[in-house]
Write an enzyme that holds these catalytic residues in place. Structure first.
Site, PDB file in Angstrom:
ATOM      1  N   LYS A 177       0.848  -1.193   0.000  1.00 28.93           N
ATOM      2  CA  LYS A 177       0.000   0.000   0.000  1.00 28.93           C
ATOM      3  C   LYS A 177       0.879   1.237   0.000  1.00 28.93           C
ATOM      4  O   LYS A 177       1.511   1.573   1.003  1.00 28.93           O
ATOM      5  CB  LYS A 177      -0.906   0.049   1.232  1.00 28.93           C
ATOM      6  CG  LYS A 177      -1.976   1.160   1.115  1.00 28.93           C
ATOM      7  CD  LYS A 177      -2.421   1.714   2.457  1.00 28.93           C
ATOM      8  CE  LYS A 177      -1.473   2.757   2.984  1.00 28.93           C
ATOM      9  NZ  LYS A 177      -1.450   3.998   2.127  1.00 28.93           N
ATOM     10  N   GLU A 252       9.963   1.861  10.707  1.00 30.92           N
ATOM     11  CA  GLU A 252      10.902   2.975  10.600  1.00 30.92           C
ATOM     12  C   GLU A 252      10.075   4.233  10.795  1.00 30.92           C
ATOM     13  O   GLU A 252       9.291   4.607   9.927  1.00 30.92           O
ATOM     14  CB  GLU A 252      11.616   2.959   9.244  1.00 30.92           C
ATOM     15  CG  GLU A 252      12.869   3.814   9.215  1.00 30.92           C
ATOM     16  CD  GLU A 252      12.676   5.108   8.472  1.00 30.92           C
ATOM     17  OE1 GLU A 252      12.538   6.153   9.161  1.00 30.92           O
ATOM     18  OE2 GLU A 252      12.662   5.090   7.242  1.00 30.92           O
ATOM     19  N   CYS A 286      13.216  11.761   7.084  1.00 28.98           N
ATOM     20  CA  CYS A 286      13.207  11.393   8.505  1.00 28.98           C
ATOM     21  C   CYS A 286      14.584  11.489   9.136  1.00 28.98           C
ATOM     22  O   CYS A 286      14.699  11.487  10.366  1.00 28.98           O
ATOM     23  CB  CYS A 286      12.651   9.984   8.670  1.00 28.98           C
ATOM     24  SG  CYS A 286      13.485   8.748   7.662  1.00 28.98           S
ATOM     25  N   GLU A 385       9.732  17.082  15.166  1.00 29.16           N
ATOM     26  CA  GLU A 385      10.227  16.950  13.797  1.00 29.16           C
ATOM     27  C   GLU A 385       9.458  17.918  12.898  1.00 29.16           C
ATOM     28  O   GLU A 385       8.238  17.816  12.759  1.00 29.16           O
ATOM     29  CB  GLU A 385      10.017  15.511  13.331  1.00 29.16           C
ATOM     30  CG  GLU A 385      10.609  15.201  11.974  1.00 29.16           C
ATOM     31  CD  GLU A 385      10.438  13.725  11.615  1.00 29.16           C
ATOM     32  OE1 GLU A 385      11.287  13.216  10.868  1.00 29.16           O
ATOM     33  OE2 GLU A 385       9.468  13.092  12.062  1.00 29.16           O
TER      34      GLU A 385
END
Length: 483
Positions: A177, A252, A286, A385
């Protein structure tokens, strides 16, 4: 690039599903906000069909030799490299990153196919010396089974091959997906695997309702492992829900990467690489720099050069020559950058470069590369973040104190240090509480090395021979013999 009004995007058991008569989802170009195409909006039914196809295909695929699987992956690697320029253009159109970056990502994605084509023949078992003369002890690695793979929009090619290449090499079958923002790169990768000779049902693709697709994967006990790249919040949800069937997980998740620039660093190198880290993919990675700590003795020189170079970065449509910063992916991404900036400024930070939306000739989600000074530890940008082109810079004087600051976060994906002293490089690398540490290097992700975080940045590793471990179970066989 010739665009289509509709694109078949659901691939189950070797067949592409037509979108006629089905609910569709529009894919937009984030640089122009113009529609690119429509893709099928699948959900529970399509996901169940894909899982069933993957389950049927598993027996045959897992029964093939590693060398047989390797040949298909190697062919896919060749096909991907041959078509890298076209695939890069598709990636830029749906995701926004500069074309050079996009082509580089495609080639990097192909490297994962190559690496795991090679690793497919290296899933070694072992004999264990027995303490009992009448026993022989054997460990056999076997594929987990059907894998549910959920991938993000920021690296829509490399995140796919980094997950499915080791899964396929290990003998697993896959239901994929992709992110709803970037399904077109996924479609092209599946077409490449199809052309390379992948048997029906081994790789299946479902686009559409993210919640319905993900929950169907979680609820179906035939899916033995889920591999996901995305937010820590979603990762925690997957961990909770996967407990119902005790599924394996490879996650992750988010990051909050510090860069520490010591007083003996090569300033020019540190500035160039800090910029490359922060503004690669417009800060939407990331592992990009989210906090920059510079030794007070070189703060002035570092900030001056950083500000000058940041101001020279060209903004625009990634297809255009020389563009270094494309658009952010959507309005929510731009609003988050603005929220972090406003919070910092209201609490005393100084904008030394950028600081606003880009008022260019395009309608997309563009934001100026922005550098902040006088930042403090309580600001949002130093604790969350940002995932955008906002770089806060803070000075430090003590090594132990800056390590403590760098480690003071729930995240533990990547960290970077700049120093020309070998002892310091080793010492600080060992003390940083991160799964990945770059020393005078901000591009650590390569196919041959393990990639993954600790703490709330994830579980498991992707890349290297370690990446195969996630998709294998170790079966222990104890044999009694006549002694």
């Amino acid at each position: 690039m010739k665009l289509k009004s509709k694109t078949n995007s659901i691939f189950i058991d070797g067949k592409w599903h037509d979108t006629e008569g089905q609910k569709t989802d529009i894919v937009y170009n984030p640089a122009t906000l113009e529609p690119i195409t429509e893709v099928a909006y699948g959900g529970k039914t399509e996901t169940e069909e894909a899982i069933a196809a993957a389950t049927r295909a598993f027996k045959t695929w897992s029964g093939m030799t590693g060398r047989e699987r390797s040949r298909i992956l190697y062919k896919a690697h060749e096909l991907m490299l041959e078509d890298a320029d076209r695939l890069g253009e598709i990636l830029t159109t749906e995701q926004g990153k500069p074309l050079k970056e996009a082509v580089g990502e495609v080639k990097g994605a192909a490297n994962f196919l190559l690496w795991y084509a090679e690793e497919a023949s290296r899933t070694y078992g072992e004999w264990i010396p027995s303490s009992i003369k009448s026993k022989r002890l054997l460990v056999i690695p076997q594929p987990v089974g059907v894998v549910g793979a959920i991938t993000p929009w920021n690296f829509p090619s490399s995140m796919i091959t980094r997950k499915i290449a080791p899964a396929l090499a290990a003998g697993c079958t896959v239901v994929l997906k992709p992110a709803p923002e970037t399904p077109l790169s996924a479609i092209e990768i599946v077409k490449i695997l199809e052309k390379a000779g992948m048997p029906n049902g081994v790789v299946n693709l479902v686009t559409g309702d993210a919640e319905a697709i993900g929950n169907t994967m979680l609820e179906n006990k035939a899916v033995r492992l889920m591999t996901f790249t995305g937010s820590t919040a979603v990762g925690k949800y997957l961990m909770r829900e996967s407990a119902n069937h005790v599924k394996k997980l490879s996650l992750e998740l988010g990051g909050h990467a510090p860069i520490v620039v010591f007083d003996d660093a090569d300033i020019d190198k540190a500035v160039s690489l800090a910029l490359a880290s922060k503004f690669r993919n417009n800060g939407q990675t990331c592992i990009c720099a989210n906090r920059v700590y510079v030794h007070e003795s070189i703060k002035g020189a570092f900030n001056e050069k950083l500000t000058e170079k940041a101001g020279q970065l060209k903004i625009g449509d990634g297809i255009e020559e020389g563009v270094k910063l494309g658009p952010l992916i959507n309005r929510q991404a731009m609003e988050k950058v603005q929220k972090h900036l406003d919070d910092a400024v209201s609490n005393g930070a100084e904008v030394v470069c950028g600081g606003d939306k880009w008022q260019g000739r395009m309608n997309g989600y563009f934001y100026q590369p922005t550098v902040l000074s006088n930042v403090t530890d309580d600001m949002l940008v130093m604790n969350e973040e940002t995932f955008g082109p906002l770089m806060p810079v803070q000075s430090f004087s003590d090594e132990d104190a800056v390590i403590e600051k760098a480690n003071d976060t729930d995240y533990g994906l990547a960290a970077y240090i700049f120093t020309e002293t070998t002892s310091r490089a080793v010492r600080v690398s060992e003390k940083l509480d991160y799964g990945i540490v770059g020393v005078n290097d901000v591009f650590p992700a390569v196919a041959e090395a393990p990639f993954g975080g600790i703490k709330q940045s994830g579980v498991g590793k992707e890349g290297g021979y370690h990446g195969m471990d996630e998709f294998l179970e170790m079966k222990y066989v104890s044999m009694g013999i006549d002694s």
